[in-house]
Structures are given as C-alpha cells and as structure tokens.
Motif scaffolding. Structure first.
Motif: not given
Length: 450
Positions: A124-131
């Motif tokens: 989830d953290i890695v997913d948020l970093l792409r925004y």
C-alpha cells in the motif's frame, strides 16, 4: 489545558539523558501527547532528541515523528537504521508512512521498504508513492472499511470487525461490487436497525461524493468544505475504490495552501521557513525584490518625464509618495478579495459586472478620501487650491485604475493557470505605483500646462 514547555521540564529531561535514566524518562514522557513530546524535542539538541526517540516505544515515536520540524525529523532519520525506520513506519497509517519514505534517499527507500514486516502495508505504501503529492492519490489513506453489495447485514458486521482492527477511526462504510467499484455508502444506523438477513443492496445509500486519484488536493478540500464531509472516498480510472481522505489530511492541505499564498503575497517565490538557511531565503526573496527595484527604476524614469514641473510646481512632488502608496494599497485590497473568491470558488457573475462593482466601490471610496485630502491639504498644509484640485482628481482616478488592475490581473493569471496569489504581492504594488505616478503627473500637466 494546553501544554506549555517550561525551562524546568527541559532541564529535567537533559539531566535524565545525561544520567541515562531511561526508566524515569519513559515515566515522564509516556503520559504526554505525541504532539507535545515533538514540541519538547524541538527544544533539545539533535543528540538529546535522538536519545529520547530511541528510548520510547515505536507506537509512541511513530506519531512523534510526524509532528517534528522537518530539520529535526531529517536528522533523527539519518541516525536510525533502515530496520529502525521500518519499525516506526509499521505503526503508521499508509499515507503518513509514505510521506516519511518520500523524504528519504532513493537507496534508503528501498532498504526501508524491504524491512517492513507487514507485506500488505508495504504494498500500500509503495502504491501511494506513485501519486503526485498534491493530488487525492498522494494524500489518501489505504485503510478503510468496505463491504460487498451482495452481502447481508450479518456478513457485513463480521467483515467490518476484521477490517476495523487496523483502522484508528471509522468515518464511513463504503459499498463496492465484485470488481471493487464504488457503489455507495452504508449508514451505521441502518446497519444496526435492520434485520441481520437483509441484503446490503436493499439498504445502502447510492448517492455519495467521491474524488478521482488525480483530483488536485485543493479541489478535494473545496468539495469536503462545501459538503461538510469528515471523509471522502477516492476512486481510480475504472471507478474502483482505492482509498479515502479524512478531514485531518485536508486541514494540512488548507494550512499549506494558506502558507504558500501568504508567502506569495509577501513576495516570497519559494516555500521557506524561519529556520531555513540564508541562501534559501535569498533565493526565495530576491526575485521579487529585483522586480520591485526594476519598478523603482521605471518610476524614476516616469518622474523624469515631468522634470519641468519640479521647478515650476515643486509642491506637486510632495504628494508623489501619497499617490503611489494609495495606488498600491487599493490594488492589493482589490486583488486580495478576488484571490480569496477564486480560492473559495465563491466568485459569481460576469467579469463586466465585477468590474462595474469595483468601479462603483472605488469611486465612492475615492470621493470620500479625496474630500479628506482636499480639506487637509488646504487647511493643514496651506496648499494652493489648484494644486489641491489636481491631487484630489488624481487620487480619484488612481483609486479607480488601481482597483481595476487589482481585479483584472488575478482573474487573468487564474485563466492561464498561474497562482492568482501572485497578484497580491510586489507585482501588483509595483505596477500600481508606476501607473499612479504616471496618472498623477499627466493630470497635473493637462491642468497646469507645463
């Protein structure tokens, strides 16, 4: 009662650190709110702050980390190993953890992520970093409670109990389909007052506000403010529920936006804080000061065009600072109202009607101020009637023109995608100073014929 740092408390902490009395440190700090502890750490030097940080448990220090000043947080993170940083992040919600990881170097990011114990949390953290950080995706939480539209009430309650274990606060219960597409929200009251065998599809509320992952954070803030929301769901390009944004995230957005607009209005082109270096402050302030200096050169050039008036009508020049100051002040007032309206999305009506309103308002203000100026200049300064007439006519004209400039410029900047807050800074002040001086002496030249 609001917490206040005392000199005695700081001295006691320093003594406990020197004597390495970890047990008493924990006793002293454990009952304090994490925001208060962060305030205390800011008063200590880096070594002392780091020592306290390592003494306390991760569930406490993780929240403290979020509240620290940027410089102190950066220094503490430098003194922690990747595993220690990961332990802190495991205690945080995804968006807070992502914000901290974003501050790390690229190599350290990978090491910290690899040390995270909860694999789903790490994903989830890695997913948020792409925004992008200024979008809904960049500020949302991944933690939320969702139920399937095909479940019944009893199944929902069971699933909600499991999901709620990892969430600090449940604002809303979202309803999705089998593809995770957002369908609506579920009222807790309806859930508690409905038969346990009732299908959720019969009771959930289908109408709800939501935002897309690429919606700008300021737009999210506007929507939540307009509809008085504590939380709002975020969907991706396919309409799938991917996160939620809570009111505490939006408060941070509003604060950051207000700080940025305030600095732009003061002629500071970059985001700086009081403790930043001299070089950073110079880079932020110098561009607008150079613009103001250039405007000063232009003003001098304009005055040079009316050099003859200095000899024949010297008293005219005594009023130059007054005219320039009034032009700048009126322009800033007008632009501030427009910028505020644009920020709050409260401007209504056509541009023509807006300009007519500004002209009417400035004419009324101009007449009142001109009357005061005429009477004061004649009786207090013993100025000739003709000079008084010139100054008052010029003042009215300058106020009208300055208000039009102050209204039109922010609207024009906003149309071209430029932050209209620029129009309340030195830009509008300098331009109105020049226009004011030019109008003043042009009117004087027409009347006196020099």
């Amino acid at each position: 009662m609001e917490f206040k740092i005392s000199k005695e408390l700081v001295q006691e902490l320093e003594l406990l650190i020197q004597t390495k009395n970890d047990q008493q440190l924990e006793v002293l700090l454990n009952d304090m709110h994490h925001a208060d502890i962060a305030e205390v750490l800011d008063e200590l030097d880096f070594d002392e702050a780091t020592y306290i940080f390592k003494v306390l448990d991760s569930d406490k220090t993780a929240e403290i980390l979020l509240e620290l000043e940027d410089d102190l947080r950066e220094n503490i993170l430098k003194r922690l190993s990747p595993k220690e940083i990961a332990e802190e992040l495991d205690e945080l919600e995804t968006n807070d953890a992502a914000d901290i990881i974003a501050e790390l170097s690229q190599d350290l990011k990978a090491e910290v992520i690899s040390e995270l114990q909860d694999v789903e949390h790490a994903k989830d953290i890695v997913d948020l970093l792409r925004y992008a950080e200024d979008t809904a995706g960049g500020i949302m939480h991944k933690e939320l409670v969702k139920v399937n539209e095909n479940w019944n009430v009893l199944t929902c309650i069971k699933e909600m109990r499991i999901q709620a274990e990892n969430i600090s606060r449940v604002h809303s219960i979202y309803v999705v389909d089998d593809e995770d597409r957002l369908k609506g929200r579920l009222s807790l009251k309806d859930l508690l007052t409905t038969s346990s065998r009732t299908p959720i599809n019969d009771v959930y509320i289908r109408k709800l506000n939501y935002v897309n992952i690429d919606t700008e954070d300021v737009e999210v803030a506007r929507i939540m403010q307009k509809y008085d929301l504590e939380a709002i769901p975020v969907v991706d390009e396919l309409g799938r529920l991917v996160g939620r944004i809570t009111i505490d995230d939006i408060v941070d957005v509003i604060k950051d936006e207000a700080d940025e607009d305030y600095q732009l209005a003061a002629g500071i082109s970059q985001d700086v804080e009081a403790d930043d270096s001299i070089l950073e402050h110079t880079k932020a302030r110098l561009p607008w000061l150079v613009l103001a200096l250039l405007g000063g050169f232009i003003s001098v050039k304009v005055l040079g065009l009316f050099e003859g008036a200095m000899i024949e009508h010297g008293k005219l020049f005594f009023f130059t600072p007054l005219i320039a100051a009034m032009a700048g002040n009126v322009g800033v007032q007008s632009s501030a109202i427009i910028v505020q309206g644009l920020a709050n999305n409260t401007l209504s009506g056509s541009l023509f009607n807006r300009l007519i309103k500004e002209v009417s308002l400035s004419l009324l203000n101009g007449l009142i101020l001109a009357t005061i100026l005429f009477v004061g200049s004649h009786f207090l300064l013993d100025v000739e009637i003709i000079i008084g007439v010139i100054v008052t006519v010029a003042l009215i004209s300058v106020i009208i023109i300055a208000s039009l400039i102050g209204t039109f410029i922010p609207l024009l900047l906003d149309k071209f995608g430029i932050d209209p807050a620029l129009a309340t800074g030195p830009f509008i002040t300098t331009s109105n100073d020049i226009c004011g001086i030019l109008i003043y002496f042009s009117i004087a030249k027409m009347i006196l014929g020099f």
